[in-house]
Design an enzyme around this catalytic site. Structure first.
Site, short mmCIF file in Angstrom:
data_model
loop_
_atom_site.label_atom_id
_atom_site.label_comp_id
_atom_site.label_asym_id
_atom_site.label_seq_id
_atom_site.Cartn_x
_atom_site.Cartn_y
_atom_site.Cartn_z
N HIS A 229 -7.43 -3.36 4.98
CA HIS A 229 -6.86 -2.01 4.87
C HIS A 229 -7.69 -1.19 3.89
O HIS A 229 -8.07 -0.04 4.17
CB HIS A 229 -5.40 -2.10 4.39
CG HIS A 229 -4.81 -0.80 3.93
ND1 HIS A 229 -5.10 -0.25 2.70
CD2 HIS A 229 -3.96 0.07 4.53
CE1 HIS A 229 -4.47 0.90 2.57
NE2 HIS A 229 -3.75 1.11 3.67
N ASN A 230 -7.99 -1.77 2.75
CA ASN A 230 -8.74 -1.03 1.73
C ASN A 230 -10.19 -0.80 2.17
O ASN A 230 -10.77 0.24 1.85
CB ASN A 230 -8.70 -1.78 0.40
CG ASN A 230 -7.37 -1.57 -0.31
OD1 ASN A 230 -6.36 -1.30 0.33
ND2 ASN A 230 -7.37 -1.67 -1.62
N LYS B 48 -4.46 -6.71 3.60
CA LYS B 48 -4.51 -5.61 2.63
C LYS B 48 -5.96 -5.31 2.23
O LYS B 48 -6.35 -4.15 2.06
CB LYS B 48 -3.66 -5.94 1.38
CG LYS B 48 -3.73 -4.87 0.28
CD LYS B 48 -3.19 -3.54 0.78
CE LYS B 48 -3.14 -2.37 -0.15
NZ LYS B 48 -3.93 -2.17 -1.28
N GLU C 121 -10.01 2.05 4.28
CA GLU C 121 -9.74 3.19 3.37
C GLU C 121 -11.05 3.72 2.76
O GLU C 121 -11.29 4.93 2.73
CB GLU C 121 -8.78 2.69 2.28
CG GLU C 121 -8.47 3.65 1.16
CD GLU C 121 -7.58 2.96 0.08
OE1 GLU C 121 -6.48 2.50 0.43
OE2 GLU C 121 -8.01 2.88 -1.08
N SER D 217 0.83 -1.21 0.00
CA SER D 217 0.00 0.00 0.00
C SER D 217 0.86 1.26 0.00
O SER D 217 1.95 1.29 0.58
CB SER D 217 -0.90 0.03 1.24
OG SER D 217 -1.62 1.25 1.24
C1 6PG Z 1 -3.27 1.37 -1.58
C2 6PG Z 1 -4.55 1.56 -2.33
C3 6PG Z 1 -4.47 0.88 -3.65
C4 6PG Z 1 -5.51 1.35 -4.65
C5 6PG Z 1 -6.89 1.05 -4.24
C6 6PG Z 1 -7.93 1.84 -4.99
O1 6PG Z 1 -3.34 0.83 -0.49
O2 6PG Z 1 -2.23 1.79 -2.09
O3 6PG Z 1 -5.59 1.02 -1.61
O4 6PG Z 1 -4.46 -0.49 -3.42
O5 6PG Z 1 -5.36 2.70 -4.90
O6 6PG Z 1 -7.06 -0.32 -4.48
O7 6PG Z 1 -9.07 1.14 -4.84
P1 6PG Z 1 -10.43 1.53 -5.53
O8 6PG Z 1 -10.14 1.67 -7.01
O9 6PG Z 1 -11.31 0.37 -5.25
O10 6PG Z 1 -10.85 2.81 -4.92
#
Ligand code: 6PG
Length: 473
Positions: free
Chosen positions: A187-188, A184, A191, A130
């Site tokens: 994490h998302n 991960k 996010e 990430s």
């Molecule tokens: C990270 C981000 C990366 C990516 C996302 C975007 O941790 O660096 O999460 O993995 O930018 O997957 O996800 P979406 O396109 O679903 O918003």
């Protein structure tokens, strides 16, 4: 042909792959890169002048350029492409060669790949990375899963290239199997929750507070100096000051309001539902992106559906103060849901995760890095089996102090008709969790009434069914 043998291989020379290679070079590793797109290889060769790298669009040449046993990182789009790459590679690999999938693969795919590659005596790791392009270049947060023995082969390199917080690397061995990709994914999910919360704050500040983009920049910059300090708050402040090159308006005002997604937030919700673990802030963040994508329907509904009549006058300073508390409160509860999901998944999927480690490696490099994570780490270091960070003394106190703010903000949102779905879900999660009694007895009564689904009692053990009094005809 390559003139030497390289320490590592990288498949996928898009921006992320290239940046990760340059990061590895900075730490003394030599890397051979492969991409089937010759244009990407050319970009790589031009950018990497002076570094110990080799680029090719020929898979045989790539394989021949690697030291044995080979260690190959892959940064290719998640899904079918990963399997295609593995299938093409397999006949060229030898016993004990190792593949590392650094993309956002679904954890169940990682488990399947691990199993099938083990049968061929090939090593495989699912590693979450990430931090976006800058993270890859200058230090990402890295979430590796697989066997500990295999991790030891790449651990020193991963530690070298990862972000550091107080000299501690933002990487550690997390657990077996697909644990790295699972962490991960969560994490998302977090996010998604945090990004939606920030967007909801923006909506209220813009439409009820009447703040312009310069003021929004100021507010988010100030917030970033306090308890909300985080990467997402920081970039939000910057976003509000960015000018559009085409029109000279603020760029934010020129961006269409329909959020896209690649699916990792949805996977988090789906798996949480499967495990029966509540993550309402993440669920609703996915829903909010979906609603946003119905741009045309919303535009026509706007002409038909009324909001509340009242005009509310707000004191800007008061609004900003309450909203800061509301964001702190809802961010804590969003992290709480993600951590709680991992705690249960760790048991169910036998990952043996140490949540203190997860919080520690999320403090730097990744998208959800925040000052709060230091406190989350402390909470789990004191109590590794903590049921929920909301009941940790520090966080219980933070929630108590910030709840006035979030309750005021939600009142304001309902009065003015501003949608704040994740903020509302975050408060409801807290209010539900802190209620020793919830009205689920009524649900049980209804289930037993119409379907003889039985219920348990408060005063004695056993399973009960009642022949409920029928409605008078
Ligand atoms: C990270 C981000 C990366 C990516 C996302 C975007 O941790 O660096 O999460 O993995 O930018 O997957 O996800 P979406 O396109 O679903 O918003």
């Amino acid at each position: 042909m390559a003139e030497q043998q390289y320490d590592y291989g990288m498949i996928g020379l898009g921006t992320m792959g290239r940046n990760l290679v340059y990061n590895m070079c900075d730490h003394g590793y030599s890397v051979a890169g492969f991409d089937k797109d010759a244009a990407q290889v050319t970009t790589f060769q031009n950018e990497a002048k002076g570094k110990t790298v080799f680029g090719t669009a020929d898979l045989n040449e790539f394989i021949a350029a690697l030291k044995s046993p080979r260690t190959i990182l892959m940064l290719v789009p998640a899904g079918a492409v990963v399997d295609i790459v593995i299938d093409e590679l397999k006949p060229l690999l030898s016993k004990y060669d190792m593949l590392i999938d650094c993309g956002n693969s679904h954890f169940t795919d990682t488990d399947k790949r691990l199993e099938s590659l083990a049968k061929e005596n090939l090593h495989f790791m699912g590693v979450g990375v990430s931090g976006g392009e800058d993270g890859a270049r200058f230090g990402p947060s890295i979430m590796p899963g697989g066997t500990q023995q295999i991790y030891s082969r790449v651990g020193p390199m991963l530690e070298a290239i990862s972000a550091k917080v107080n000299n501690e690397p933002c990487v550690t061995y997390l657990g077996p199997g697909s644990s790295g990709h699972y962490v991960k994914m969560v994490h998302n999910g977090i996010e998604y929750g945090l990004m939606q919360l920030i967007s909801e704050a923006y909506h209220l500040l813009k439409e009820v507070g009447g703040l312009n983009n310069d003021e929004l920049h100021e507010v988010f910059s100030k917030w970033n100096e306090g308890p909300l300090q985080s990467f997402l708050i920081e970039i939000t402040a910057t976003i509000f000051s960015q000018k559009d090159e085409l029109t000279n308006n603020s760029l934010i005002d020129m961006i269409l309001d329909g959020a896209k997604q690649k699916g990792t937030g949805k996977w988090t919700s789906q798996n949480a539902m499967d495990l029966g673990i509540p993550v309402p802030s993440i669920d609703v963040a996915v829903t909010a992106r979906e609603i946003s994508s119905f741009k045309e329907e919303r535009a026509s509904a706007q002409k038909k559906l009324n909001g509340p009549e009242q005009n509310v006058t707000t004191d800007k300073n008061e609004l900003v103060k309450s909203l800061e508390q509301a964001l702190l409160f809802s961010m804590i509860t969003t992290y709480a849901q993600g951590m709680n999901l991992m705690q249960h998944a760790s048991v169910e999927l036998k990952y043996n995760l140490k949540l203190e480690d997860v919080a520690r490696i999320w403090r730097g490099g990744c998208i959800i890095r925040a000052t709060l994570l230091e406190n989350i780490r402390t909470a789990y270091s004191k109590q590794p089996a903590l049921a929920n960070i909301m009941v940790d003394d520090y966080f219980a106190n933070q929630l108590a102090q910030s709840q006035t703010g979030i309750r005021k903000i939600i009142q304001l949102a309902t009065t003015t008709g501003i949608p704040m779905p994740v903020m509302m879900s975050s408060l409801s999660y807290y209010d539900s969790y802190r209620h020793g009694w919830l009205p689920a007895n009524l649900i049980q009564a209804q289930r037993d009434y119409f379907g003889a689904h039985t219920y348990e009692r408060t005063d004695r053990k056993g399973i009960f069914h009642t022949k409920w009094t029928q409605k008078q005809k």
